[in-house]
Motif scaffolding. Structure first.
Motif, mmCIF file in Angstrom:
data_model
loop_
_atom_site.group_PDB
_atom_site.id
_atom_site.type_symbol
_atom_site.label_atom_id
_atom_site.label_comp_id
_atom_site.label_asym_id
_atom_site.label_seq_id
_atom_site.Cartn_x
_atom_site.Cartn_y
_atom_site.Cartn_z
ATOM 1 N N LYS A 80 3.851 3.549 -5.276
ATOM 2 C CA LYS A 80 5.125 4.145 -4.825
ATOM 3 C C LYS A 80 6.264 3.751 -5.756
ATOM 4 O O LYS A 80 7.223 4.494 -5.916
ATOM 5 C CB LYS A 80 5.442 3.763 -3.381
ATOM 6 C CG LYS A 80 5.805 2.314 -3.153
ATOM 7 C CD LYS A 80 6.296 2.099 -1.734
ATOM 8 C CE LYS A 80 6.351 0.611 -1.409
ATOM 9 N NZ LYS A 80 6.762 0.337 -0.049
ATOM 10 N N GLY A 123 0.421 -9.179 2.853
ATOM 11 C CA GLY A 123 1.807 -9.355 3.281
ATOM 12 C C GLY A 123 2.719 -9.842 2.169
ATOM 13 O O GLY A 123 2.266 -10.396 1.159
ATOM 14 N N GLN A 134 -2.416 -9.373 -6.638
ATOM 15 C CA GLN A 134 -2.628 -9.866 -5.277
ATOM 16 C C GLN A 134 -3.890 -9.161 -4.796
ATOM 17 O O GLN A 134 -3.852 -7.981 -4.468
ATOM 18 C CB GLN A 134 -1.417 -9.480 -4.407
ATOM 19 C CG GLN A 134 -1.475 -10.009 -3.002
ATOM 20 C CD GLN A 134 -0.393 -9.410 -2.124
ATOM 21 O OE1 GLN A 134 0.240 -8.412 -2.469
ATOM 22 N NE2 GLN A 134 -0.185 -9.997 -0.965
ATOM 23 N N THR A 165 2.057 3.041 2.560
ATOM 24 C CA THR A 165 1.448 4.029 3.474
ATOM 25 C C THR A 165 2.459 5.082 3.952
ATOM 26 O O THR A 165 2.065 6.198 4.269
ATOM 27 C CB THR A 165 0.842 3.333 4.712
ATOM 28 O OG1 THR A 165 1.833 2.494 5.292
ATOM 29 C CG2 THR A 165 -0.364 2.516 4.347
ATOM 30 N N ARG A 166 3.753 4.720 3.963
ATOM 31 C CA ARG A 166 4.737 5.705 4.443
ATOM 32 C C ARG A 166 4.825 6.908 3.514
ATOM 33 O O ARG A 166 5.372 7.925 3.866
ATOM 34 C CB ARG A 166 6.121 5.043 4.579
ATOM 35 C CG ARG A 166 6.247 4.155 5.803
ATOM 36 C CD ARG A 166 7.517 3.344 5.760
ATOM 37 N NE ARG A 166 7.490 2.349 4.696
ATOM 38 C CZ ARG A 166 8.554 1.672 4.270
ATOM 39 N NH1 ARG A 166 9.728 1.915 4.815
ATOM 40 N NH2 ARG A 166 8.441 0.779 3.314
ATOM 41 N N LEU A 175 0.804 -1.224 0.000
ATOM 42 C CA LEU A 175 0.000 0.000 0.000
ATOM 43 C C LEU A 175 0.842 1.282 0.000
ATOM 44 O O LEU A 175 0.351 2.346 -0.346
ATOM 45 C CB LEU A 175 -0.931 0.007 1.224
ATOM 46 C CG LEU A 175 -2.004 -1.080 1.250
ATOM 47 C CD1 LEU A 175 -2.782 -1.013 2.563
ATOM 48 C CD2 LEU A 175 -2.946 -0.952 0.055
HETATM 49 P P1 UTP Z 1 6.579 -2.813 2.675
HETATM 50 O O1 UTP Z 1 6.900 -3.396 3.970
HETATM 51 O O2 UTP Z 1 7.462 -1.705 2.184
HETATM 52 O O3 UTP Z 1 5.054 -2.371 2.697
HETATM 53 O O4 UTP Z 1 6.585 -3.991 1.610
HETATM 54 P P2 UTP Z 1 4.284 -1.378 1.748
HETATM 55 O O5 UTP Z 1 2.839 -1.584 1.941
HETATM 56 O O6 UTP Z 1 4.756 -1.529 0.317
HETATM 57 O O7 UTP Z 1 4.730 0.084 2.215
HETATM 58 P P3 UTP Z 1 4.408 0.855 3.602
HETATM 59 O O8 UTP Z 1 5.250 0.179 4.656
HETATM 60 O O9 UTP Z 1 2.935 0.760 3.846
HETATM 61 O O10 UTP Z 1 4.845 2.260 3.327
HETATM 62 C C1 UTP Z 1 7.797 -4.551 1.137
HETATM 63 C C2 UTP Z 1 7.597 -5.038 -0.283
HETATM 64 O O11 UTP Z 1 6.588 -6.040 -0.329
HETATM 65 C C3 UTP Z 1 5.568 -5.673 -1.238
HETATM 66 C C4 UTP Z 1 5.663 -4.171 -1.369
HETATM 67 O O12 UTP Z 1 5.121 -3.735 -2.587
HETATM 68 C C5 UTP Z 1 7.164 -3.951 -1.241
HETATM 69 O O13 UTP Z 1 7.824 -4.186 -2.480
HETATM 70 N N1 UTP Z 1 4.268 -6.132 -0.676
HETATM 71 C C6 UTP Z 1 3.976 -5.921 0.626
HETATM 72 C C7 UTP Z 1 3.375 -6.777 -1.507
HETATM 73 O O14 UTP Z 1 3.629 -6.967 -2.719
HETATM 74 N N2 UTP Z 1 2.190 -7.203 -0.973
HETATM 75 C C8 UTP Z 1 1.873 -7.014 0.336
HETATM 76 O O15 UTP Z 1 0.789 -7.450 0.750
HETATM 77 C C9 UTP Z 1 2.787 -6.348 1.146
#
Ligand code: UTP
Length: 303
Positions: free
Chosen positions: A31, A113, A108, A20-21, A18
């Protein structure tokens, strides 16, 4: 001798998170599409995979991630417009992302996760070891990591993770590994903890976003319960694999000492842009001049 099972030809790039940061920038834009200088972060990651010889790329996407697919597809209207203007330089830059690799996509449905994202890759990957490159993690192309990891997998078998030394007060931001030395530059991972407090961290070796995984990981992920944050954690599956070689292990670690940017983190994202802009032959000289003046005038105490 290399067995057919150890031939690595596929790269999986999870990009369904997502972000979110980075809100609100990531409310409607992935992102991974945020520009690092003038190229989206994700293109650096695909370039890294292809530089390591992996031209079959599966991207795990999700809601709001359509621009990722568009970026690696042709844009005929734009190409025609640039052609008509005679802007061959921009035309070739626009076309570069479309010829890099054979791109595949799987959605997905729910971002449950990183482990769940990897599980979505199972039908495409099949029964061969494969590489995973997180879509928001940039490794400087001058510091090759993936090739070293693929070589380690061929030599030692099992699964390989990338580790990086971090300050002990930052272990809570990463998965951390307990390790034993095996061979030059390769460590045996004996345990993993997701985002530990400094007092509970088994070391200051943090997992970064590159993996070479045995396909046994799919079976393990299928049996792994949701972990931290209610998400299916890849680190939890790797923990199981590190203690049972029959399940896609052993797990080995390669320590990376090069340049790496987590573009999902705002501070690191800014550092990546400044550094890469300074190094660009077309933009660097002018930008460095401005940066020197800016630091001297606006930040005299540190200048
Ligand atoms: P992050 O821990 O960076 O989470 O995921 P996020 O949601 O992308 O970003 P924040 O923390 O909310 O800002 C690490 C990697 O795992 C992928 C993300 O796209 C990133 O490449 N990921 C994470 C998925 O593909 N699916 C998920 O359900 C979670």
């Amino acid at each position: 001798m290399t067995s057919p099972r150890s031939r690595i030809s596929k790269a999986v790039i999870p990009a369904a998170g997502l972000g979110t940061r980075f809100l609100p920038a990531t409310k409607a834009t992935p992102k991974e599409m945020l520009p690092v200088v003038d190229q989206p972060a994700i293109q650096y990651v695909v370039e890294e995979a292809t530089a390591a010889g992996l031209t079959d790329v599966l991207m795990i996407t999700g809601r709001n991630k359509r621009p990722l697919e568009d970026h690696f597809d042709r844009n005929y209207e734009l190409e025609d417009a640039l052609r008509r203007k005679g802007d061959t330089e921009r035309l070739s830059r626009v076309q570069a992302s479309t010829t890099l690799a054979t791109m595949h996509y799987v959605r997905q449905g729910d971002p449950k996760g990183l482990g769940h994202a990897i599980l979505c890759a199972a039908p495409h990957v099949g029964d061969q070891p494969f590489a995973v490159l997180l879509g928001d993690d940039l490794i400087d192309p001058r510091d090759p990591l993936l090739t070293t990891m693929m070589e380690a997998q061929v030599e030692h078998g099992g699964s390989i993770i990338a580790l990086m030394e971090v300050d002990p007060d930052r272990t809570h931001l990463y998965g951390c590994a307990a390790v034993e030395p095996v061979a030059d530059g390769v460590l045996r991972v004996t345990g993993l903890v997701e985002k530990p407090d400094p007092a509970e961290a088994p070391s200051n070796l943090a997992i970064i976003g590159r993996y070479v995984l045995d396909p046994g990981v799919f079976e393990v992920l299928g049996k792994t319960p949701p972990g931290r944050g209610g998400e299916l954690q890849l680190t939890d599956a790797l923990q199981t694999m590190s203690t049972d070689s029959a399940l896609g292990g052993p797990v080995y670690g390669v320590v990376f000492k090069g340049r790496r940017y987590d573009t999902g983190d705002r501070g690191d994202y800014l550092r990546a842009i400044v550094r890469l802009a300074c190094e660009r032959p077309d933009l660097g000289p002018e930008f460095q001049k401005w940066l020197r003046t800016y630091v001297a005038e606006e930040m005299p105490t540190i200048g």
